[in-house]
Design a protein around this motif. Sequence first.
Motif, PDB file in Angstrom:
ATOM      1  N   LEU A 482       0.824  -1.209   0.000  1.00 22.37           N
ATOM      2  CA  LEU A 482       0.000   0.000   0.000  1.00 22.37           C
ATOM      3  C   LEU A 482       0.856   1.257   0.000  1.00 22.37           C
ATOM      4  CD1 LEU A 482      -2.719  -1.213   2.469  1.00 22.37           C
ATOM      5  CD2 LEU A 482      -3.083  -0.610   0.083  1.00 22.37           C
ATOM      6  N   ALA A 485       1.950   1.791  -3.422  1.00 27.87           N
ATOM      7  CA  ALA A 485       0.840   2.293  -4.252  1.00 27.87           C
ATOM      8  C   ALA A 485       0.647   3.787  -4.068  1.00 27.87           C
ATOM      9  CB  ALA A 485      -0.449   1.558  -3.888  1.00 27.87           C
ATOM     10  N   LEU A 486       0.984   4.302  -2.877  1.00 31.46           N
ATOM     11  CA  LEU A 486       0.834   5.738  -2.632  1.00 31.46           C
ATOM     12  C   LEU A 486       2.143   6.485  -2.739  1.00 31.46           C
ATOM     13  CD1 LEU A 486      -1.851   5.407   0.056  1.00 31.46           C
ATOM     14  CD2 LEU A 486      -2.028   6.945  -1.825  1.00 31.46           C
ATOM     15  N   ARG A 506      -0.596  11.035   2.881  1.00 32.12           N
ATOM     16  CA  ARG A 506      -0.613   9.841   2.028  1.00 32.12           C
ATOM     17  C   ARG A 506      -0.482   8.574   2.867  1.00 32.12           C
ATOM     18  NH1 ARG A 506       3.392  10.361  -2.876  1.00 32.12           N
ATOM     19  NH2 ARG A 506       3.790  12.571  -2.667  1.00 32.12           N
ATOM     20  N   ILE A 509      -3.782   7.738   4.273  1.00 34.96           N
ATOM     21  CA  ILE A 509      -4.699   7.131   3.311  1.00 34.96           C
ATOM     22  C   ILE A 509      -4.312   5.676   3.073  1.00 34.96           C
ATOM     23  CG2 ILE A 509      -5.474   7.228   0.904  1.00 34.96           C
ATOM     24  CD1 ILE A 509      -5.462  10.226   1.144  1.00 34.96           C
ATOM     25  N   ALA A 510      -2.996   5.398   3.029  1.00 35.78           N
ATOM     26  CA  ALA A 510      -2.554   4.010   2.910  1.00 35.78           C
ATOM     27  C   ALA A 510      -3.086   3.190   4.070  1.00 35.78           C
ATOM     28  CB  ALA A 510      -1.029   3.958   2.874  1.00 35.78           C
ATOM     29  N   GLU A 533       0.496  19.031  -4.320  1.00 35.80           N
ATOM     30  CA  GLU A 533       0.104  17.894  -3.495  1.00 35.80           C
ATOM     31  C   GLU A 533      -1.391  17.642  -3.601  1.00 35.80           C
ATOM     32  OE1 GLU A 533       1.618  19.383   0.203  1.00 35.80           O
ATOM     33  OE2 GLU A 533       3.374  18.070   0.171  1.00 35.80           O
ATOM     34  N   ASP A 536      -2.101  15.914  -6.856  1.00 34.93           N
ATOM     35  CA  ASP A 536      -1.690  14.516  -6.736  1.00 34.93           C
ATOM     36  C   ASP A 536      -2.735  13.710  -5.991  1.00 34.93           C
ATOM     37  OD1 ASP A 536       0.702  12.438  -6.633  1.00 34.93           O
ATOM     38  OD2 ASP A 536      -0.141  12.563  -4.615  1.00 34.93           O
ATOM     39  N   LEU A 537      -3.213  14.272  -4.882  1.00 35.45           N
ATOM     40  CA  LEU A 537      -4.210  13.576  -4.060  1.00 35.45           C
ATOM     41  C   LEU A 537      -5.500  13.372  -4.845  1.00 35.45           C
ATOM     42  CD1 LEU A 537      -5.087  12.455  -1.307  1.00 35.45           C
ATOM     43  CD2 LEU A 537      -5.860  14.749  -0.723  1.00 35.45           C
ATOM     44  N   ARG A 540      -5.163  10.535  -7.270  1.00 40.07           N
ATOM     45  CA  ARG A 540      -5.202   9.216  -6.613  1.00 40.07           C
ATOM     46  C   ARG A 540      -6.625   8.837  -6.226  1.00 40.07           C
ATOM     47  NH1 ARG A 540      -0.020   7.585  -5.454  1.00 40.07           N
ATOM     48  NH2 ARG A 540       1.492   9.297  -5.383  1.00 40.07           N
ATOM     49  N   PHE A 544      -8.856   5.559  -7.235  1.00 41.61           N
ATOM     50  CA  PHE A 544      -9.497   4.633  -6.297  1.00 41.61           C
ATOM     51  C   PHE A 544     -10.972   4.464  -6.649  1.00 41.61           C
ATOM     52  CE2 PHE A 544      -5.736   4.312  -4.242  1.00 41.61           C
ATOM     53  CZ  PHE A 544      -5.380   5.277  -3.318  1.00 41.61           C
TER      54      PHE A 544
END
Lengths: 604, 303, 234
Positions: A482, A485-486, A506, A509-510, A533, A536-537, A540, A544
Amino acid sequence: MSQTALAPTPGAALTAGIRPLLLLGVLCIAVWPALVSSAYELRIFTLVGIYALMALGYQFIFGHAGALSLTQGTFFGVGAYVTAILATKFGLGAHLTLPLAAAVPVLLAALIAAPVLRLESHYFALATLGIGQVMLLSAIAWEPFTGGSNGIAGIPGVVLFGTAIPKGMGIALFAWGAVACAALLSWRITRGLYGAALQVARENPIAALSLGIDTARLRFVCFLLSAAYAGLAGALFAHTIRVVSPETLEFPVMVATLTIAVVGGRTHIAGAILGAWLIINLPEWFRGLDKYYLIAYGSALLLTIIAAPYGLIGLLAKWRARWFPEAPPPPPPPLALPLRSSRATGDGAALLTVAGMVKSFGGVRAVDQVSLTVKLGEVVGLIGPNGSGKTTLINMITGIYRADAGRVTLGGVDITSAASHDIAASGIARTFQNINLVDEMTVLDNVAVARYRHAGGGFRSSFGGGLTDPAWHLARGHAMHLLAALGVDDCAQRPAGDLAYGLKRRVEIARALALEPRLLLLDEPAAGLNESEQADLAQRLRDFARAGLAILVIEHNMPFLMPLADRMVCLDHGCVIAAGTPAAIRANPQVIEAYLGTPEDAAA
Amino acid sequence: MLSQILLNALALGASYALVALGFVVILNATGAVNFTHGDMVMAGGYVALAVSSATSLPGVAVLALVIVAMALVGFVFSGLAYFPLKSRPPVAIFISTIALGIIFQNSANALFSAEPRKGPPLFADGLITLGDISMPRQALAIIGVAALLILAQHLLLSRTSLGRKLRATAQDREMAAAIGLPVNAMIALTFAMGAALAGAAGMMLSNTFFVTPTDGSNYIVKAYIAVTIGGWGSLAGAVCGALLIALFEVLFPSLPLLIPSLKTLAPWLFTQTASAILLYLGLLAIMFFRPQGLFGETVQRRV
Amino acid sequence: MSALLSIRSLAAGYGAITALYDLCLDIDAGEAVALVGANGAGKSTLMKCIMGLVSAQSGELRFAGANLARQRIAQRAALGIGYSPEGRRVFPGLTVHENLLVASRDRDGGRAKAAEIYRIFPALEEKRQSLGWSLSGGQQQMLAIGRALMLNPRLLLLDEPSLGLSPVLTTEVLNRVRQIAATGTAVLLAEQNVHKALSVSHRAYVIRLGRIVAQGDAQVLRDDPTLKQAFLGA
């Protein structure tokens, strides 16, 4: 970037941390009986072992669970009395008295746990003090049974299945044998996933609940364990000193145990032993000070709590890390974890349904008839001015608040009155506005502990495996996957507190994903992030959602939220005032009014 | 007979009230439970003993000196136990006060030995006879002096500018700073006040009940029970709670004297030990069923 | 004439989080300045930073010529900064009158100044003897402002007074802002309710995600599209 994990070489294992010093300590303890010359010194040695055993038990409730219990001495005294009564009045052998001496305090602990464990820290401490006083007075008053103020004398030594263990050296070795077994058990229980869960529950109970960890149950188990250890220590004490009086139930015993734990180190096994050795021997060394030696005692406790809150062992570990730093061990290889995409229903049915939620505080309705739904694969944004009820709503969904009215269903299952940790385990993962990571734990461990429920987390499972806990090993492997992945896998072995804010977010979130959730609940995830940032978030989160996750986001940051959300819901004063696409929401006059006020509001 | 019992209860209650008051005042100001408070009571008794054996001052003068000395002790105490640990979790302060308690107890033991010692009376020992009732002078003196001290404390806090500042600091330390108050000095002063009250109680209790180095844990638990009964943080509640405890402690074991049939019913129940056990069980019951105390919370929040 | 409050390149936040970036702001004596922006934009953080409840990470904070960086909270109050915080925070166990008096350093204990406060907020006088916790939200807000004024501050920091207040009460409270500024006390008003805030101020700053995105005359700013953007995005 991941490396294949190498099993640590024997050399590396021996020189890690402060292990060389600890091994030296074990050697000294093993050799000491051979060097001892007098019966008196042998008795001191035995007493050190007995108090070390009691302190090891105390570390469960005081150190690992973080609750200042003042009954440890009482459990010790009860164990001593049980042994005394069973051995003198019923002539039972140690193979019966020892287990019973451990069992009776456990029963007592279980009895008082229900009302007492849920109290706040100082209430808990003083409630336990009160219980201790009750036991002491009962021992003095219940003369026919306990011998009253004089106690019980003539207790035999340890007699196992008919064989008597010789006093002096025999009992000393027996006691230290018990200490070794107890230390092994303590190490076993706390070395892996269970130990990590204990740490989170102690440092950040809200985060622990959101990871599916039943904090109340953990505290209960620790309380019982502490009672068992103390009872056994009391039994050994009775067999060694051969006299038991109300003195064993008095407060100085408790104070000694507390001092040992604080001075030695609350969670370090070696701390219990080092602390016991210091505290029992201090009066001997300071005999020259005559009546003043206990003052040195109190001063030691005061100095330690001010200067070395983690005790001497903690201090040694800190110095080792500062002056002789070592490279962190390589992280374990990642183990893939499916992101539940295969479980997407794809038929558009709602995963989360919130219907008619109501919550009042005092006379004010914080949440008033709020309903909303979130489907798998959808991102829903929840907005509203300060005080509109967003956080209250989220707290009701995750079980932190009890709703006054309304229903919450997840995948068809009613979770309205479920416990917080059970809701987490059933598929809702939550992040917090102020990032509830445990700063002292590594990034990897912070995420791995979220696998607690999935690993069948619990007391019994901690007994599995050999030198390492297989459940913990597995959890850390999943965690690495995980983190990769992040994009934060290269921070895996750093303490979470050292990370920059964006990276922490991050990691959080992982951690949430480690729960294998169906719904991700994010509370102001963009707060504190800079623009790149945030982008980027957002990317992601879109990924998901595409993989099938349902996402509910509370945000004030519109530039972040508007492009991301499929739908939005706006609250004001506890009610839903608008719901729809971001474009519709932005143009909605009631939403604009809620945020900016109306032109008519301008004062005359 | 009943009046005798009630008088003793009132005298005991008055002393307990001083202890509880000092305890709750420090609690309010710092949010920290001062485990040493009971030992301050004990210290007051020994200071009184020391002063009265070294000088030939009258009881009330000794009391004044005890108050001043204990106030100084309170100041120093705050510097050792509280200020170094201000930003740590409250448990750390709990432990530091336990540590200082050990130091207090063993200093007393070293200086005075473990035997119970009798402290000086406020005025004189002996009885006063009014008609056919005779009452101990000390009991009357305690009631009078304690009432005066409690009144003085109340007036200080509610009528003076300093009192306002102390209360404001206790209620919201950050805002007190934001209006320019010297917050640290206020807290140190609060510790001094709490210690002075404890010391005064200690002197008064030492005459009737004697003083030993280990008295502290008994008094801290009584103070705690009083505050829990009265409502955590309430000054008036602490005083009421203290009076209730004293009433129970004195009245309950004496019930067989008032109702003779009880003597044969359960003689083991009406002893000092049994009533002490009942008191602790009562404390646990209150914590379980009504944690906000009999009188509720002192400050409600209006939403 | 140099500004009363002068902020240059201020960065501040909580631990690892930066909530304010490179902030510049000026206030002159007797001005009423509004600070508007969405929740979480940094308004309260700025107020707390000026008062000293939050430390500045970098940049300069000057008040009446003095560098505030080295001053503790109580010292900043003594310099002449009055603070009415978010959530009011009146002393709950003190009466209205006591709340006012405790904030005074005057020889007469503050009685004269308190009388002045009652003239500004007549509703408070009726509640003189009521305890802080028993007051309504609006009454508490007036008391918080009155308490801050007791020290005759040169700058009044007014943080989110409208929170929890009805529109009518908000109007009543905010109307006083002009009145207070007229007596020579500068006012920095952080407010969610933009229209009301702009209507009682001379100048305004718009803050978004920790940065100033617009500033100028309050009346002019009201019609500026940047404003809506700051709250609801482009």
